[in-house]
Design a protein around this motif. Sequence first.
Motif, mmCIF file in Angstrom:
data_model
loop_
_atom_site.group_PDB
_atom_site.id
_atom_site.type_symbol
_atom_site.label_atom_id
_atom_site.label_comp_id
_atom_site.label_asym_id
_atom_site.label_seq_id
_atom_site.Cartn_x
_atom_site.Cartn_y
_atom_site.Cartn_z
ATOM 1 N N VAL A 30 0.841 -1.197 0.000
ATOM 2 C CA VAL A 30 0.000 0.000 0.000
ATOM 3 C C VAL A 30 0.881 1.253 0.000
ATOM 4 N N ALA A 31 1.913 1.258 0.806
ATOM 5 C CA ALA A 31 2.813 2.421 0.847
ATOM 6 C C ALA A 31 3.467 2.647 -0.515
ATOM 7 N N HIS A 32 3.930 1.571 -1.153
ATOM 8 C CA HIS A 32 4.527 1.717 -2.484
ATOM 9 C C HIS A 32 3.530 2.345 -3.458
ATOM 10 N N MET A 33 2.309 1.863 -3.451
ATOM 11 C CA MET A 33 1.300 2.387 -4.376
ATOM 12 C C MET A 33 1.027 3.858 -4.097
ATOM 13 N N VAL A 34 0.757 4.174 -2.868
ATOM 14 C CA VAL A 34 0.390 5.543 -2.505
ATOM 15 C C VAL A 34 1.562 6.496 -2.724
ATOM 16 N N TYR A 35 2.770 6.112 -2.304
ATOM 17 C CA TYR A 35 3.923 7.000 -2.394
ATOM 18 C C TYR A 35 4.348 7.247 -3.833
ATOM 19 N N ARG A 36 4.079 6.314 -4.731
ATOM 20 C CA ARG A 36 4.429 6.516 -6.138
ATOM 21 C C ARG A 36 3.429 7.409 -6.856
ATOM 22 N N ILE A 37 2.236 7.536 -6.315
ATOM 23 C CA ILE A 37 1.199 8.305 -6.991
ATOM 24 C C ILE A 37 1.008 9.680 -6.355
ATOM 25 N N VAL A 38 1.032 9.753 -5.041
ATOM 26 C CA VAL A 38 0.750 10.999 -4.326
ATOM 27 C C VAL A 38 2.063 11.670 -3.937
ATOM 28 N N ASP A 39 2.234 12.888 -4.398
ATOM 29 C CA ASP A 39 3.480 13.625 -4.155
ATOM 30 C C ASP A 39 3.525 14.343 -2.816
ATOM 31 N N ILE A 40 2.387 14.675 -2.257
ATOM 32 C CA ILE A 40 2.338 15.481 -1.041
ATOM 33 C C ILE A 40 2.512 14.571 0.179
ATOM 34 N N ALA A 41 3.628 14.742 0.859
ATOM 35 C CA ALA A 41 3.990 13.866 1.977
ATOM 36 C C ALA A 41 2.933 13.853 3.077
ATOM 37 N N LYS A 88 -7.309 18.062 -8.116
ATOM 38 C CA LYS A 88 -7.306 18.612 -9.466
ATOM 39 C C LYS A 88 -5.933 18.592 -10.111
ATOM 40 N N LYS A 89 -5.189 17.524 -9.834
ATOM 41 C CA LYS A 89 -3.913 17.351 -10.512
ATOM 42 C C LYS A 89 -4.174 16.745 -11.875
ATOM 43 N N ILE A 90 -3.356 17.067 -12.832
ATOM 44 C CA ILE A 90 -3.515 16.545 -14.177
ATOM 45 C C ILE A 90 -2.606 15.334 -14.341
ATOM 46 N N LEU A 91 -3.208 14.219 -14.779
ATOM 47 C CA LEU A 91 -2.438 13.021 -15.074
ATOM 48 C C LEU A 91 -2.090 13.045 -16.554
ATOM 49 N N THR A 92 -0.828 12.847 -16.860
ATOM 50 C CA THR A 92 -0.428 12.878 -18.259
ATOM 51 C C THR A 92 -0.170 11.464 -18.756
ATOM 52 N N SER A 93 -0.561 11.228 -19.997
ATOM 53 C CA SER A 93 -0.276 9.947 -20.637
ATOM 54 C C SER A 93 0.953 10.090 -21.514
ATOM 55 N N ASP A 94 1.052 11.234 -22.149
ATOM 56 C CA ASP A 94 2.177 11.466 -23.043
ATOM 57 C C ASP A 94 3.302 12.095 -22.248
ATOM 58 N N LEU A 95 4.508 11.727 -22.594
ATOM 59 C CA LEU A 95 5.652 12.143 -21.810
ATOM 60 C C LEU A 95 6.430 13.232 -22.512
ATOM 61 N N ASP A 96 6.679 14.308 -21.820
ATOM 62 C CA ASP A 96 7.551 15.357 -22.293
ATOM 63 C C ASP A 96 8.805 15.268 -21.429
ATOM 64 N N PRO A 134 5.618 10.262 -15.039
ATOM 65 C CA PRO A 134 4.157 10.360 -14.878
ATOM 66 C C PRO A 134 3.639 9.216 -13.996
ATOM 67 N N VAL A 135 2.484 9.414 -13.420
ATOM 68 C CA VAL A 135 1.893 8.460 -12.481
ATOM 69 C C VAL A 135 1.837 7.047 -13.056
ATOM 70 N N GLN A 136 1.400 6.920 -14.297
ATOM 71 C CA GLN A 136 1.246 5.592 -14.883
ATOM 72 C C GLN A 136 2.584 4.853 -14.964
ATOM 73 N N TYR A 137 3.641 5.557 -15.313
ATOM 74 C CA TYR A 137 4.956 4.939 -15.429
ATOM 75 C C TYR A 137 5.468 4.505 -14.061
ATOM 76 N N LYS A 138 5.331 5.409 -13.078
ATOM 77 C CA LYS A 138 5.752 5.077 -11.712
ATOM 78 C C LYS A 138 4.998 3.856 -11.211
ATOM 79 N N THR A 139 3.721 3.813 -11.497
ATOM 80 C CA THR A 139 2.882 2.723 -11.002
ATOM 81 C C THR A 139 3.316 1.382 -11.570
ATOM 82 N N VAL A 140 3.456 1.296 -12.886
ATOM 83 C CA VAL A 140 3.811 -0.010 -13.473
ATOM 84 C C VAL A 140 5.216 -0.435 -13.064
#
Length: 190
Positions: A30-41, A88-96, A134-140
């Motif tokens: 759970v910590a791995h999932m949450v910490y990879r997605i949520v930036d605010i400590a 209201k954070k924006i999740l990006t699929s495309d990577l810059d 991006p969130v998706q990359y961190k997650t996988v």
Amino acid sequence: MTDDKKLVNRVIQGDRQAFKTLIQQNERLVAHMVYRIVDIAEDREEICQDVFIKVYQKLPGFNFQSKLSTWIATIAYRHSLNHLKKKKKILTSDLDEDLVFQETSDLIDQKTPEYLFSQQDTKNLVHRLIEKLPVQYKTVLTLFHLEEMNYSEIVEVTGMPEGTVKNYLFRARKLLKEKLKHYLVKEEPQ
């Protein structure tokens, strides 16, 4: 009856020690999932607690069509994404790449080559680079490499098609490799 089934039955019957055991067995996931997605400590610990409250509430409906850990990871993933949507954070699929890694350059430039090549620093560098993805990359990456889940489990947790999971994993690895190579070449003596 498997150990997970026994544990779930004990929790449903009100055994507090069993629920404590369930938490201990899955808190790292759970910590791995949450910490990879949520930036605010400040939000992370509260979200982790909320995940286990949801697990407790939904446990009577769990039917073992997947592994217990996969089901819990799914709740953590979705709860974390919902938290981001509320913020209201924006999740990006495309990577810059420039946006993803611009802050990392400052971290690297401050260190000597000796420090950069130390094993701990390289590990820290990789973690910092992963945090910029991006969130998706961190997650996988987290689910595949840290939690050692297979593709079908990651599909179940994230709801992404298997091809997308493989693609994100490939892109994330490639980006990390390129950035690491870039910084290692940058730090070599001329």
